[in-house]
Motif scaffolding. Structure first.
Motif, short mmCIF file in Angstrom:
data_model
loop_
_atom_site.label_atom_id
_atom_site.label_comp_id
_atom_site.label_asym_id
_atom_site.label_seq_id
_atom_site.Cartn_x
_atom_site.Cartn_y
_atom_site.Cartn_z
N GLY A 137 -7.32 6.80 -0.36
CA GLY A 137 -6.28 6.97 0.65
C GLY A 137 -5.01 6.21 0.32
O GLY A 137 -3.93 6.59 0.76
N TRP A 138 -5.15 5.13 -0.45
CA TRP A 138 -4.02 4.26 -0.74
C TRP A 138 -4.00 3.85 -2.21
O TRP A 138 -5.05 3.66 -2.81
CB TRP A 138 -4.11 2.96 0.07
CG TRP A 138 -4.14 3.14 1.55
CD1 TRP A 138 -5.25 3.12 2.36
CD2 TRP A 138 -3.03 3.35 2.41
NE1 TRP A 138 -4.88 3.30 3.66
CE2 TRP A 138 -3.52 3.45 3.72
CE3 TRP A 138 -1.65 3.47 2.20
CZ2 TRP A 138 -2.69 3.66 4.82
CZ3 TRP A 138 -0.83 3.69 3.30
CH2 TRP A 138 -1.35 3.78 4.58
N LEU A 139 -2.80 3.67 -2.72
CA LEU A 139 -2.58 2.98 -3.99
C LEU A 139 -2.11 1.58 -3.65
O LEU A 139 -1.44 1.37 -2.63
CB LEU A 139 -1.47 3.66 -4.79
CG LEU A 139 -1.75 5.03 -5.38
CD1 LEU A 139 -0.46 5.61 -5.96
CD2 LEU A 139 -2.82 4.94 -6.44
N THR A 140 -2.42 0.61 -4.48
CA THR A 140 -1.88 -0.73 -4.29
C THR A 140 -0.79 -0.97 -5.33
O THR A 140 -0.92 -0.55 -6.48
CB THR A 140 -2.98 -1.81 -4.40
OG1 THR A 140 -3.61 -1.71 -5.67
CG2 THR A 140 -4.00 -1.65 -3.29
N VAL A 141 0.27 -1.60 -4.89
CA VAL A 141 1.44 -1.86 -5.74
C VAL A 141 1.76 -3.35 -5.62
O VAL A 141 1.92 -3.86 -4.51
CB VAL A 141 2.65 -1.01 -5.29
CG1 VAL A 141 3.89 -1.37 -6.07
CG2 VAL A 141 2.33 0.47 -5.40
N PRO A 142 1.88 -4.04 -6.76
CA PRO A 142 2.25 -5.46 -6.70
C PRO A 142 3.58 -5.65 -5.99
O PRO A 142 4.47 -4.81 -6.04
CB PRO A 142 2.35 -5.86 -8.18
CG PRO A 142 1.52 -4.86 -8.91
CD PRO A 142 1.66 -3.57 -8.13
N PHE A 143 3.72 -6.80 -5.34
CA PHE A 143 4.93 -7.10 -4.59
C PHE A 143 6.14 -7.20 -5.51
O PHE A 143 6.07 -7.80 -6.58
CB PHE A 143 4.78 -8.42 -3.83
CG PHE A 143 6.02 -8.79 -3.08
CD1 PHE A 143 6.33 -8.15 -1.90
CD2 PHE A 143 6.90 -9.73 -3.58
CE1 PHE A 143 7.50 -8.46 -1.21
CE2 PHE A 143 8.06 -10.06 -2.91
CZ PHE A 143 8.37 -9.42 -1.72
N LYS A 144 7.23 -6.59 -5.07
CA LYS A 144 8.54 -6.74 -5.72
C LYS A 144 9.57 -6.88 -4.61
O LYS A 144 9.71 -6.01 -3.77
CB LYS A 144 8.87 -5.51 -6.57
CG LYS A 144 8.03 -5.41 -7.82
CD LYS A 144 8.54 -4.32 -8.73
CE LYS A 144 7.70 -4.32 -9.99
NZ LYS A 144 8.15 -3.36 -10.94
N ARG A 145 10.26 -7.99 -4.64
CA ARG A 145 11.26 -8.27 -3.60
C ARG A 145 12.30 -7.16 -3.52
O ARG A 145 12.76 -6.79 -2.45
CB ARG A 145 11.93 -9.62 -3.91
CG ARG A 145 12.93 -10.05 -2.86
CD ARG A 145 13.72 -11.28 -3.32
NE ARG A 145 14.63 -11.74 -2.32
CZ ARG A 145 15.79 -11.14 -2.02
NH1 ARG A 145 16.14 -10.05 -2.64
NH2 ARG A 145 16.58 -11.64 -1.09
N LEU A 156 0.88 -1.17 0.00
CA LEU A 156 0.00 0.00 0.00
C LEU A 156 0.91 1.22 0.00
O LEU A 156 1.91 1.25 0.72
CB LEU A 156 -0.85 0.06 1.27
CG LEU A 156 -1.87 -1.03 1.50
CD1 LEU A 156 -2.55 -0.81 2.85
CD2 LEU A 156 -2.90 -1.04 0.38
N VAL A 157 0.57 2.22 -0.81
CA VAL A 157 1.33 3.45 -0.85
C VAL A 157 0.37 4.58 -0.50
O VAL A 157 -0.68 4.73 -1.15
CB VAL A 157 1.96 3.69 -2.25
CG1 VAL A 157 2.71 5.00 -2.29
CG2 VAL A 157 2.88 2.53 -2.61
N ALA A 158 0.72 5.34 0.53
CA ALA A 158 -0.15 6.43 0.98
C ALA A 158 -0.24 7.52 -0.07
O ALA A 158 0.76 7.94 -0.65
CB ALA A 158 0.37 7.01 2.29
N MET A 159 -1.47 7.97 -0.30
CA MET A 159 -1.69 9.09 -1.20
C MET A 159 -1.29 10.40 -0.51
O MET A 159 -1.24 10.46 0.72
CB MET A 159 -3.17 9.13 -1.61
CG MET A 159 -3.57 7.97 -2.51
SD MET A 159 -2.78 8.06 -4.13
CE MET A 159 -3.74 9.38 -4.88
N PRO A 160 -1.02 11.46 -1.28
CA PRO A 160 -0.56 12.73 -0.69
C PRO A 160 -1.54 13.32 0.33
O PRO A 160 -1.13 13.97 1.27
CB PRO A 160 -0.42 13.66 -1.89
CG PRO A 160 -0.35 12.80 -3.08
CD PRO A 160 -1.05 11.53 -2.74
N GLU A 161 -2.81 13.09 0.15
CA GLU A 161 -3.81 13.67 1.04
C GLU A 161 -4.18 12.74 2.19
O GLU A 161 -5.25 12.89 2.79
CB GLU A 161 -5.07 14.03 0.24
CG GLU A 161 -4.82 15.00 -0.91
CD GLU A 161 -4.20 16.32 -0.45
OE1 GLU A 161 -4.64 16.88 0.57
OE2 GLU A 161 -3.25 16.77 -1.12
N MET A 162 -3.29 11.80 2.53
CA MET A 162 -3.55 10.87 3.63
C MET A 162 -3.92 11.67 4.88
O MET A 162 -3.14 12.50 5.34
CB MET A 162 -2.32 10.00 3.89
CG MET A 162 -2.39 9.11 5.11
SD MET A 162 -3.77 7.97 5.18
CE MET A 162 -3.36 6.83 3.88
#
Length: 191
Positions: free
Chosen positions: A150-158, A9-15
């Motif tokens: 509130g969040w972006l989802t990002v696929p897992f990358k080791r 999860l990556v927080a959006m700027p307006e979190m």
């Protein structure tokens, strides 16, 4: 429901919650009952791995002092605002104990003292990180926060978890979606 376990999860700027500003969180659990994750890009400034070993009395003080700086000075991450005194280790699949949980086929979570001893004195997992605290969401709460942008989802990358410097993980997570802070919009789009 589609589980997001093992994704970032990556927080959006307006979190709205300051505790999560510019956070990258690895979701280690996600079901109909809720979700759990660890912030993987915020260090605790005045705490190092050797401090944890000393505080928990996990080794002879002389042995801790003799550890290589790469082990003694490892960062401790602020995993989240829940259970701030509890430690969690994300690590590669080459380490397992009786209380190890598979997050992905490559990444495991262990929250016992044995993994800390292994990280310090061996046999250590090939790659690992240690966090104090975690993040938690009740049933439907995370899905609502995502729907509210509130969040972006990002696929897992080791590589993002173990090979990218802590301070660069937020920008690297955005880059994996082909966006930057400058192009990131806080406006939600709904079709």
């Amino acid at each position: 429901m589609n589980s997001l376990e093992g994704q970032f999860l990556v927080a959006m700027p307006e979190m709205a919650d300051e505790r999560f500003a510019e956070s990258v969180i690895l979701l280690v659990g996600h079901s109909d009952e809720g979700a759990m994750g660890l912030v993987v890009n915020h260090e605790l400034a005045d705490l190092r791995f050797a401090d944890i070993l000393d505080e928990l009395d996990l080794g002879d003080p002389d042995a801790v002092i003799r550890l290589p700086d790469t082990i003694r000075d490892r960062s401790v991450l602020r995993g989240g605002p829940v259970e701030k005194g509890r430690g969690f280790v994300l690590h590669t699949a080459d380490y397992k104990s009786g209380n190890t949980y598979a997050v992905t086929e490559d990444i495991y979570l262990t929250a016992t003292l044995d993994v800390l001893k292994a990280m310090a004195f061996g046999p250590a997992p090939k790659a690992s990180l240690f966090a104090l605290g975690c993040c938690g969401w009740g049933a439907g709460q995370l899905e609502q926060e995502i729907a509210e942008n509130g969040w972006l989802t990002v696929p897992f990358k080791r590589e993002l978890l173990f090979d990218t410097p802590v301070e660069k993980r937020y920008d690297a997570a955005l880059a994996s979606l082909h966006i930057t802070r400058a192009t990131l919009s806080s406006d939600a789009g709904h079709a």
